[in-house]
Design an enzyme around this catalytic site. Structure first.
Site, PDB file in Angstrom:
ATOM      1  N   VAL A  58       0.769  -1.191   0.052  1.00  0.00           N
ATOM      2  CA  VAL A  58       0.160  -0.072   0.023  1.00  0.00           C
ATOM      3  C   VAL A  58       0.978   1.349  -0.064  1.00  0.00           C
ATOM      4  CG1 VAL A  58      -2.071  -1.147   1.201  1.00  0.00           C
ATOM      5  CG2 VAL A  58      -0.244   0.023   2.624  1.00  0.00           C
ATOM      6  N   LYS A  65      -0.199   1.947   6.742  1.00  0.00           N
ATOM      7  CA  LYS A  65       0.537   0.546   6.914  1.00  0.00           C
ATOM      8  C   LYS A  65      -0.084  -0.050   8.201  1.00  0.00           C
ATOM      9  CE  LYS A  65       4.018   0.788   3.885  1.00  0.00           C
ATOM     10  NZ  LYS A  65       3.868   0.310   2.480  1.00  0.00           N
ATOM     11  N   SER A  87       9.776   0.913   1.151  1.00  0.00           N
ATOM     12  CA  SER A  87      11.118   1.103   0.399  1.00  0.00           C
ATOM     13  C   SER A  87      11.773   2.265   1.432  1.00  0.00           C
ATOM     14  CB  SER A  87      10.680   1.904  -0.745  1.00  0.00           C
ATOM     15  OG  SER A  87       9.731   3.014  -0.618  1.00  0.00           O
ATOM     16  N   HIS A 108      11.209  -5.667  -0.022  1.00  0.00           N
ATOM     17  CA  HIS A 108      11.349  -4.510  -0.740  1.00  0.00           C
ATOM     18  C   HIS A 108      11.554  -4.687  -2.178  1.00  0.00           C
ATOM     19  CE1 HIS A 108      13.324  -0.452  -2.146  1.00  0.00           C
ATOM     20  NE2 HIS A 108      12.101  -0.769  -2.551  1.00  0.00           N
ATOM     21  N   ASN A 158      17.931   2.705  -0.820  1.00  0.00           N
ATOM     22  CA  ASN A 158      17.345   3.937  -1.116  1.00  0.00           C
ATOM     23  C   ASN A 158      17.935   4.837  -0.133  1.00  0.00           C
ATOM     24  OD1 ASN A 158      15.485   3.754  -3.330  1.00  0.00           O
ATOM     25  ND2 ASN A 158      13.934   3.271  -1.859  1.00  0.00           N
TER      26      ASN A 158
END
Length: 371
Positions: A58, A65, A87, A108, A158
């Protein structure tokens, strides 16, 4: 899904992806029918209660979450693995929304998830060993490259890309265009430069994360160019306009006069005199920003080894395969040369970003390598 319309759209996209594979001759009609028939959709949590693993994908917002994980916790059978495709968000905080934190893990997937090989597997502080082992085995089964990461903001990939993106933004302010930055790294063998990547992923995602950063980490300085771009509604390929212009049905990026004018005006507004920047400076600043952040990640034990970081970048971020990944690339250049270049860039604008991580400084001083 929450609504039938969204569910229909999702299932139609899956079908279309399989149809494309069928058209390319990589799938027989029989296999196509078989695979599509294996997939079903639902609007009811009860219908997935007996699944062995459930993966939430989502919106990247902690309150969203929370709602999903509390519902999963209520309906899923004992021993089911509850995974999150987050992420950047804290997997430990997500696990705390449930009565079974040992069964919660981060998976992820990189977009587009049906194409990209990388799967970052995020181990929470309470994630059970059998859960981690099961997800590692699953990644092999679905032909992904699973790399284990600890919990931190952005995990391995990331968290590093944020420093890379910050440098890309500074380069725009100092004299580059998006096209020049992208071309410099693409010449080295990158699948795409930072601005083409932003347009593909959606510039609004980065904007959303930066807004969170402005509150949580006000000391981190970003170039305002990306915010100005988003304020213009230029979110990338999905809106037909991002750092580049796009034509309907054409993914090719066309340099944008409007964007380049905005960048030049912004440099003037913040009192920065634009200068000519070499391709070497562009590639060094982007890659060494990745390397330095990765050195912190290794030191903190978020990544187990330098080669794990390299695998993340080779399989998830289009890093040139022939270089062996950012850490191997730094080893090849020589870590003392990397540190010397960083010391040079530390004398420029935003010099604070160039403080070598203790591990990098130590290895460079001892003439050692990451790998």
């Amino acid at each position: 899904e929450m609504k039938q319309e969204a569910l229909d759209k999702g299932l139609a996209t899956i079908r279309k992806n399989y149809e494309n594979t069928l058209k390319k001759g990589k799938l027989t009609q029989e296999k196509f029918e078989q695979r599509v028939a294996l997939i079903s959709g639902t609007l009811d949590y009860q219908e997935i209660a007996q699944a062995d693993i459930v993966i939430e994908a989502v919106f990247e917002d902690m309150s969203v979450k929370q709602q999903v994980f509390q519902q999963l916790d209520a309906v899923m059978k004992p021993g089911a693995i509850l995974a999150s495709n987050t992420s950047t968000l804290d997997v430990d905080q997500i696990a705390a929304f449930t009565q079974r934190p040992q069964d919660v893990i981060g998976t992820h997937f990189f977009s587009p998830a049906n194409v990209m090989k990388l799967l970052e597997i995020v181990r929470g502080k309470l994630t059970a060993k059998d859960v981690l082992a099961t997800v590692m085995a699953l990644s092999k089964k679905i032909r992904k490259t699973g790399v284990v990461s600890g919990v931190c903001d952005g995990f391995i990939g990331n968290r590093m890309i944020e420093q890379y993106s910050r440098q890309a933004g500074y380069l725009l302010e100092e004299g580059c265009t998006p096209e020049q930055v992208d071309k410099a790294v693409e010449k080295l063998g990158f699948a795409m430069g930072p601005f083409r990547m932003g347009d593909l992923a959606g510039n609004d995602i980065g904007w959303y994360i930066r807004k969170r950063r402005y509150v949580e980490k006000p000391h981190i300085i970003y170039s305002k160019t990306a915010d100005l771009l988003c304020e213009m509604g230029r979110f990338g390929q999905k809106t037909g306009a991002g750092w580049y212009d796009y034509k309907p049905g054409d993914r090719k990026p066309y340099p944008s006069t409007v964007v380049n004018e905005m960048i030049v005006k912004h440099s003037a507004d913040i009192g920065v005199e634009r200068r000519k920047i070499s391709d070497q400076e562009i590639t060094e600043r982007l890659i060494y920003a990745l390397v330095n952040e990765a050195a912190y990640i290794l030191e903190e034990g978020i990544a187990n080894r330098a080669s794990d970081v390299d695998m993340v970048y080779l399989t998830g971020y289009g890093f040139p395969l022939h270089t062996g990944g950012p850490m191997f690339f730094a080893d090849t250049v020589g870590l003392s040369n990397v540190v010397r270049a960083m010391e040079k860039y530390a004398k420029g604008r935003h010099g604070e970003a160039w403080k070598p991580a203790p591990l990098l400084a130590k290895l460079a001083a001892e003439g050692k390598t990451f790998n």
